[in-house]
Design a protein around this motif. Structure first.
Motif, PDB file in Angstrom:
ATOM      1  N   TRP A 292      -8.968  -1.193  -2.463  1.00  0.00           N
ATOM      2  CA  TRP A 292      -9.407  -2.440  -1.846  1.00  0.00           C
ATOM      3  C   TRP A 292     -10.916  -2.430  -1.637  1.00  0.00           C
TER       4      TRP A 292
ATOM      5  N   THR B 146      -6.182  -0.515   4.506  1.00  0.00           N
ATOM      6  CA  THR B 146      -7.010  -0.935   3.370  1.00  0.00           C
ATOM      7  C   THR B 146      -8.452  -0.464   3.539  1.00  0.00           C
TER       8      THR B 146
ATOM      9  N   ALA C 153     -11.052  -5.532   2.787  1.00  0.00           N
ATOM     10  CA  ALA C 153     -10.393  -4.706   3.801  1.00  0.00           C
ATOM     11  C   ALA C 153     -10.795  -5.139   5.208  1.00  0.00           C
TER      12      ALA C 153
ATOM     13  N   ILE D 200       0.853  -1.195   0.000  1.00  0.00           N
ATOM     14  CA  ILE D 200       0.000   0.000   0.000  1.00  0.00           C
ATOM     15  C   ILE D 200       0.890   1.247   0.000  1.00  0.00           C
TER      16      ILE D 200
END
Length: 226
Positions: free
Chosen positions: A169, A163, A174, A103
């Motif tokens: 996502w 997330t 998530a 991420i």
């Protein structure tokens, strides 16, 4: 023959449940076999679904995360009086999880700040309590490795929870990732508390259940598709 995509996950959960029974009944040999089999089945689950994953290039990191978790688990079972080798293996597993999520660091906003502060403060308070018990430990390296491990663990939990506020996502994935990371954190807290602070009732069983469910949810959150 194409294997139904969740077959190996069901097998992993079956072995996990057997390991919980083995721990409760104190069947050591069955516990060792089923704990190992659980993680091997999870690796098979990942391998079976690798082609349909959106972020396919990150599947290898997820496989490594489970592989290092397997190594760490075996080391903790084989060397119950020496935590250092297992701690190193689990540190590599956590780093692999972070790389799996991949991420990009977002701009800090209120939601992200809350996540970072909550996880950071929780980890810090737990470490303060655990560090008091480390004074009696013969493994000097633990006094260096455990705070490093706690930082890496906190980062994994933070990245998993990010997330929830990341556009890349789906929300259900998530939630699975966040729940899995939190269970992984709880498992580590219970393990350290039982080992360094005071024995917990059904401590090993609680640690194992939360560890297995956390690993399964992390894998499912990454791999699940509709």
């Amino acid at each position: 023959m194409l294997i139904e995509k969740y077959t190996f996950l069901r097998i992993a959960l079956g072995f996990a449940a057997l390991s919980w029974v083995a721990i409760a009944a104190k069947w050591k040999f069955l516990e060792y076999i089923t704990k190992t089999a659980t993680l091997i089945a999870l690796m098979a689950f990942i391998w079976n679904l690798r082609q349909g994953v959106i972020f396919r290039e990150n599947v290898n990191w997820l496989l490594l995360a489970i592989f290092f978790s397997l190594i760490g688990n075996v080391l903790l079972m084989a060397l119950p009086n020496s935590l250092t080798p297992g701690l190193i293996a689990f540190s590599l597993a956590l780093i692999s999880y972070i790389l799996t999520l991949h991420i990009p660091l977002p701009a800090i906003n209120l939601a992200i700040a809350i996540i970072i502060v909550m996880v950071g403060m929780t980890s810090y308070q737990i470490y303060r309590r655990i560090s008091q018990g480390l004074g009696n430990s013969r493994e000097v390296t633990l006094k260096v490795l455990i705070p490093i491990y706690m930082v890496i663990l906190s980062m994994m939990v933070i990245f998993s929870m990010l997330t929830l506020v990341s556009s890349g996502w789906e929300y259900y994935r998530a939630l699975l990732l966040s729940a899995g990371a939190l269970l992984f954190l709880i498992s580590n807290i219970w393990y350290a508390w039982d080992r360094f602070v005071e024995p917990l009732k059904w401590g090993r069983l609680r640690v194992t259940i939360s560890f297995h469910l956390g690993q399964c949810l992390l894998c499912l959150g990454f791999l699940m598709t509709f």
